[in-house]
Design an enzyme around this catalytic site. Sequence first.
Site, mmCIF file in Angstrom:
data_model
loop_
_atom_site.group_PDB
_atom_site.id
_atom_site.type_symbol
_atom_site.label_atom_id
_atom_site.label_comp_id
_atom_site.label_asym_id
_atom_site.label_seq_id
_atom_site.Cartn_x
_atom_site.Cartn_y
_atom_site.Cartn_z
ATOM 1 N N GLY B 53 45.558 -5.489 19.596
ATOM 2 C CA GLY B 53 45.546 -5.246 18.148
ATOM 3 C C GLY B 53 46.113 -3.940 17.757
ATOM 4 N N THR B 54 47.374 -4.097 17.378
ATOM 5 C CA THR B 54 48.397 -2.975 17.383
ATOM 6 C C THR B 54 49.599 -3.276 16.963
ATOM 7 O OG1 THR B 54 48.946 -0.540 18.024
ATOM 8 C CG2 THR B 54 49.184 -2.422 19.713
ATOM 9 N N THR B 55 50.676 -2.616 16.635
ATOM 10 C CA THR B 55 52.126 -2.899 16.730
ATOM 11 C C THR B 55 52.616 -1.675 17.154
ATOM 12 O OG1 THR B 55 51.782 -4.117 14.450
ATOM 13 C CG2 THR B 55 53.933 -3.711 15.170
#
Lengths: 237, 267
Positions: B53-55
């Site tokens: 969960g990240t960008t």
Amino acid sequence: MSMVFAPQLAEAAPTSHAGASWSPYDNNGGTCVAIAGGDYCVIAADTRMSTGFSILTRDHSKIHQITEKCVLASSGFQADIRALQKNLDARHQIYQHQHSKQMSCPAMAQLLSNTLYYKRFFPYYAFNVLGGLDTEGKGCVYTYDAVGSYERSGYSSQGSGQTLIMPVLDNQLKSASPLVLPPRESSTPLTESEAVDLIKDTFASAAERDIYTGDGVEIVIINKNGIRRETMPLKRD
Amino acid sequence: MLDFSALEPPTLHSLPSSVEPHLFAAPSFQLPAVADLDGFQKAAVQMVKPAKGTTTLAFVFKHGVIVAADSRASMGNYISSQSVKKILEINPYLLGTMAGGAADCQFWQRNLGTRCRLHELANKRRISVTGASKLLANTLYSYRGMGLSMGTMIAGWDETGPGLYYVDSEGGRVKGTRFSVGSGSTYAYGVLDTGFNWDMSIDEAVELARRAIYHATFRDGASGGVVSVYYVGPAGWKKMSGDDVGELHYSYYPVQEAPAEAEMGEA
């Protein structure tokens, strides 16, 4: 020269049949909170120790002072936490023999992170909050996950009441993120006594809605004059 | 007495299986031929959960490398932090990004920084981006299958110019000029690929990266917090901007004031 990093492997678990198999872990519950100010740091934890739906004792301290200016509060599996505390104490003693001085809080923060990561494949079931004064005398709080990722922040909570307390702290204390450019002032606006009162209120609220939080709260305040402790009773139900 | 003559005779209605057999048969699903079906299913669910969960993103352009990331950390549904440093400063000319397990990324990238420094001392020259990424990839490969979770990009500037590699915990290592990693990566790619131009100025490139991460945080629940953008050039890296995504939203899409309604006169 090759450097070997060999985190310990977990013991092979017995094959499970229908129903619960043996687990090396237990969760003794509880909540820890820390708030950092301009020249103080407040660390608090409740004193209830539970297993399943039973209370083992109402009087167990989750807070451990490692150095003169640095205090560790941990919730989770208290046996792993005790082992972790002893490990850090031993490492701190060695550091003092080698360097003739105490470890600073940021140095201890990194030591704790590495200690946790070295058991990456059989972790310490410990959710830690480290609080103290940094080398400039400002309050600092470091928050950890179970395997050692850490971050310095102005305030933090960990444990079973974390999701109940953190939004309240965000509401009262949240300031500009340290990642923002140009940098904005991000220190806690509260005075030491206001911070202690806020901690008491948050624990009283968490004890209402979290079965694992209650009995009492132990509050440790670190400032340039030293370390002071307060306790406050919480609901025992 | 009711007249039933117009109704069908009272018979037991049977399924017209002779007409369209496949429509009326009970549905069947293929199952994997494994001993522990339950465990397999649990693992399958884990696989399709939003991974990492990240960008984060990084790209090479005319003047160097841009690296950008959000700052949200989530534990399941709980946002555990909005101020995580996902761009790790390995040394003054090498950056690494963090996606996946925060502890894994922090520990192994710090370890990489140590090994890069030892390389400098042993060889009296800086390590190349190729070498640094290979060191990390070899380490991760040796822990393959043990549950490490890392999707990281190593970006830097060495004697051969700008360098960008993607390295992950499966042991993969790939050289490239444009990557986005994390649950919000698809959104970031959309904006990045549309707006990319090799000859962009540094400011234009920084703005493109910022917008790409912002749009990912807008649509991906596991990304948010602060967008950090770094530029890596011949003199090393420099942090170009850090903006809260909430504030960015209103600067990109200001609230339109509704025209005031005409006041009603007193009756």
